[in-house]
Scaffold this motif. Structure first.
Motif, short mmCIF file in Angstrom:
data_model
loop_
_atom_site.label_atom_id
_atom_site.label_comp_id
_atom_site.label_asym_id
_atom_site.label_seq_id
_atom_site.Cartn_x
_atom_site.Cartn_y
_atom_site.Cartn_z
N SER A 256 0.84 -1.19 0.00
CA SER A 256 0.00 0.00 0.00
C SER A 256 0.87 1.24 0.00
CB SER A 256 -0.92 0.02 1.22
OG SER A 256 -0.17 0.22 2.42
N LEU A 257 0.32 2.32 -0.56
CA LEU A 257 1.08 3.57 -0.68
C LEU A 257 0.23 4.73 -0.19
CD1 LEU A 257 1.57 1.97 -3.82
CD2 LEU A 257 3.60 3.36 -3.44
N ARG A 258 0.87 5.58 0.60
CA ARG A 258 0.21 6.77 1.15
C ARG A 258 1.21 7.91 1.15
NH1 ARG A 258 -4.48 7.10 4.12
NH2 ARG A 258 -4.54 4.82 4.07
N ALA A 259 0.74 9.12 0.89
CA ALA A 259 1.62 10.29 0.88
C ALA A 259 0.90 11.47 1.53
CB ALA A 259 2.05 10.63 -0.53
N TRP A 260 1.64 12.23 2.31
CA TRP A 260 1.10 13.40 3.00
C TRP A 260 1.86 14.66 2.58
CZ3 TRP A 260 1.64 10.97 8.55
CH2 TRP A 260 0.72 9.92 8.68
N ASP A 261 1.11 15.75 2.49
CA ASP A 261 1.71 17.06 2.22
C ASP A 261 0.85 18.12 2.88
OD1 ASP A 261 2.62 19.57 0.77
OD2 ASP A 261 3.83 18.09 -0.27
N PRO B 34 -3.72 2.22 -6.55
CA PRO B 34 -4.29 3.22 -5.64
C PRO B 34 -3.20 3.81 -4.72
CG PRO B 34 -5.30 1.04 -5.30
CD PRO B 34 -4.24 0.88 -6.34
N ILE B 35 -3.18 5.13 -4.64
CA ILE B 35 -2.26 5.83 -3.75
C ILE B 35 -3.09 6.85 -2.97
CG2 ILE B 35 -0.25 7.32 -3.56
CD1 ILE B 35 0.81 6.12 -6.13
N ALA B 36 -3.04 6.78 -1.67
CA ALA B 36 -3.80 7.70 -0.82
C ALA B 36 -2.99 8.98 -0.65
CB ALA B 36 -4.10 7.07 0.53
N LEU B 37 -3.42 10.06 -1.29
CA LEU B 37 -2.77 11.35 -1.17
C LEU B 37 -3.59 12.22 -0.22
CD1 LEU B 37 -1.96 12.00 -4.94
CD2 LEU B 37 -0.40 11.16 -3.18
N GLU B 38 -2.97 12.67 0.86
CA GLU B 38 -3.70 13.39 1.89
C GLU B 38 -3.03 14.71 2.22
OE1 GLU B 38 -4.22 10.98 5.36
OE2 GLU B 38 -4.57 9.15 4.20
N ARG B 39 -3.87 15.73 2.42
CA ARG B 39 -3.35 16.98 2.95
C ARG B 39 -3.25 16.82 4.47
NH1 ARG B 39 -5.92 23.12 2.60
NH2 ARG B 39 -4.09 24.15 3.54
N ARG B 40 -2.03 16.71 4.94
CA ARG B 40 -1.83 16.43 6.36
C ARG B 40 -0.46 16.94 6.78
NH1 ARG B 40 -2.83 10.74 9.64
NH2 ARG B 40 -1.68 11.31 11.52
N ILE C 175 -0.46 18.59 -3.37
CA ILE C 175 -1.15 17.31 -3.53
C ILE C 175 -1.77 17.21 -4.93
CG2 ILE C 175 -3.19 16.01 -2.81
CD1 ILE C 175 -0.88 15.54 -0.98
N ALA C 176 -2.35 18.31 -5.38
CA ALA C 176 -2.94 18.32 -6.72
C ALA C 176 -1.86 18.11 -7.78
CB ALA C 176 -3.67 19.63 -6.97
N GLU C 177 -0.69 18.71 -7.59
CA GLU C 177 0.44 18.54 -8.52
C GLU C 177 0.88 17.08 -8.54
OE1 GLU C 177 3.31 19.72 -11.28
OE2 GLU C 177 1.79 21.02 -10.37
N THR C 178 0.97 16.47 -7.38
CA THR C 178 1.37 15.06 -7.30
C THR C 178 0.35 14.18 -7.99
OG1 THR C 178 2.46 15.47 -5.17
CG2 THR C 178 2.02 13.19 -5.75
N ARG C 179 -0.92 14.43 -7.74
CA ARG C 179 -1.98 13.61 -8.35
C ARG C 179 -1.94 13.72 -9.87
NH1 ARG C 179 -5.71 15.11 -5.25
NH2 ARG C 179 -5.83 13.24 -3.97
N HIS C 180 -1.73 14.93 -10.38
CA HIS C 180 -1.65 15.13 -11.82
C HIS C 180 -0.44 14.40 -12.41
CE1 HIS C 180 -1.65 17.08 -15.74
NE2 HIS C 180 -0.39 17.43 -15.53
N ALA C 181 0.71 14.50 -11.72
CA ALA C 181 1.92 13.84 -12.21
C ALA C 181 1.75 12.33 -12.25
CB ALA C 181 3.11 14.22 -11.33
N LEU C 182 1.17 11.76 -11.22
CA LEU C 182 0.98 10.31 -11.18
C LEU C 182 0.06 9.84 -12.31
CD1 LEU C 182 0.68 9.75 -7.33
CD2 LEU C 182 2.61 9.12 -8.79
N ALA C 183 -0.98 10.62 -12.55
CA ALA C 183 -1.88 10.28 -13.66
C ALA C 183 -1.15 10.38 -14.99
CB ALA C 183 -3.10 11.21 -13.65
N THR C 184 -0.34 11.42 -15.16
CA THR C 184 0.42 11.59 -16.39
C THR C 184 1.39 10.44 -16.60
OG1 THR C 184 0.26 13.99 -16.21
CG2 THR C 184 1.99 13.13 -17.63
N LEU C 185 1.97 9.95 -15.51
CA LEU C 185 2.94 8.86 -15.58
C LEU C 185 2.28 7.49 -15.71
CD1 LEU C 185 5.47 10.08 -12.86
CD2 LEU C 185 5.72 10.21 -15.34
N GLY C 186 0.96 7.48 -15.67
CA GLY C 186 0.24 6.22 -15.85
C GLY C 186 0.25 5.30 -14.66
#
Length: 316
Positions: free
Chosen positions: A173-178, A199-205, A184-195
């Protein structure tokens, strides 16, 4: 004059299409960087260059059709770093010392941050400490994780570390906090671009606020984050609490490394190592990565920038 400097660099990385494309774009807007790029790539072994080619392909995917804008912002960022280096050489101190100062002068300025983030992305390939730290992460840290690892990353940025972690079968499992919603939005966009499809839980924390984190992770990654904090010791304490006994920690923290938003100054690798041990970790390995073209001994003697990459284990 430009062609004299550029051609040898591109010949060094000939046959590696992504690297060639990235470096050519940078030198198109930053021809004075050709000598640096020769020093950056001339001593790399073929297998390491192959792994750097993979990294460069990811960076190109994130940059997309805006590569030349990224290259211009990389040059702009290098100029900002040079200003900070001049200040550091003159005063022996970073320009900033509090998070509020960094917020006021950098983070609260959307235009500045946009250029800074784009420049930092290219530095993952072009700056030796950044590229070498990523290689330690890919080739040594990730393979060392136990099967079924629950992975946590603090400050995931462009998502490159998460991308490589998501490829590993031993990571369950993968989780990331910022702390920043925009990040977080930048990370989510990059991960989508990279294919990245896992599932990766990205949280504002904020790692340092709210309820203490219970031990629920087997691996924690905090790269190029601690130097942005007033109390990096508290962040490492929190990560120790987040890790199960025997959990693995990857830290990348630079010493003597002025930047527009660096606030915590370490002057020796021993200071960083002591901080990690004090948080309850046993250090397995330490890689000291000096700036491009500078031998480690000289960098340490002259108080130049060195990235300290530490892999450690939480004591039971």
């Amino acid at each position: 004059m430009q062609k004299i400097g550029v051609l040898p660099v591109l010949e060094i990385i000939a046959g590696r299409r992504a690297l060639h494309t990235l470096v050519a774009a940078v030198l198109d807007v930053f021809p004075d960087h050709s000598g640096y790029c020769r020093a950056r790539f001339s001593d790399d072994a073929p297998d390491y260059l192959d792994r750097t080619e993979t990294l460069a392909a990811l960076v190109l995917a994130v940059a997309g059709p805006d590569l030349h804008d990224y290259a211009r912002d990389y040059r702009w960022m290098c100029e900002r770093f040079l200003e900070e280096e001049v200040h550091f050489a003159r005063t022996g101190q970073y320009r900033l010392s509090t998070f509020q100062q960094a917020l006021d002068s950098v983070y609260a300025d959307p235009g500045y941050m946009a250029r800074y983030v784009r420049g930092i992305l290219l530095s993952q390939v072009l700056w030796v400490p950044h590229a070498r730290a990523m290689d330690v992460f890919r080739t040594r840290f990730l393979p060392s994780l136990r099967s079924g690892t629950d992975y946590l990353e603090i400050g995931p940025g462009h998502g490159l570390f998460l991308h490589f972690a998501a490829e590993r079968e031993n990571v369950a499992s993968l989780r990331a906090w910022d702390v920043s919603a925009a990040s977080i939005a930048e990370t989510r966009h990059a991960l989508a671009t990279l294919g990245v499809s896992r599932p990766i839980a990205l949280e504002r924390r904020d790692l340092l606020e709210g309820q203490p984190t219970r031990a629920g992770f087997d691996a924690a990654v905090i790269s190029e984050v601690l130097e942005h904090l007033e109390r990096p010791d508290l962040a490492l304490d929190a990560l120790a609490s987040a890790l199960r006994p025997g959990g693995r920690l990857f830290v990348n923290a630079p010493i003597n490394s002025p930047a527009p938003d660096h606030i915590f100054l370490w002057r020796s690798p021993g200071e960083v190592e002591a901080l990690v041990r004090a948080a309850g970790f046993t250090i397995d390995t330490v890689d000291l990565l000096p700036v491009t073209g500078v031998p480690l001994e000289r960098a340490l003697r002259k108080g130049m920038s060195v990235s300290c990459v530490i892999v450690a284990e939480r004591r039971g």
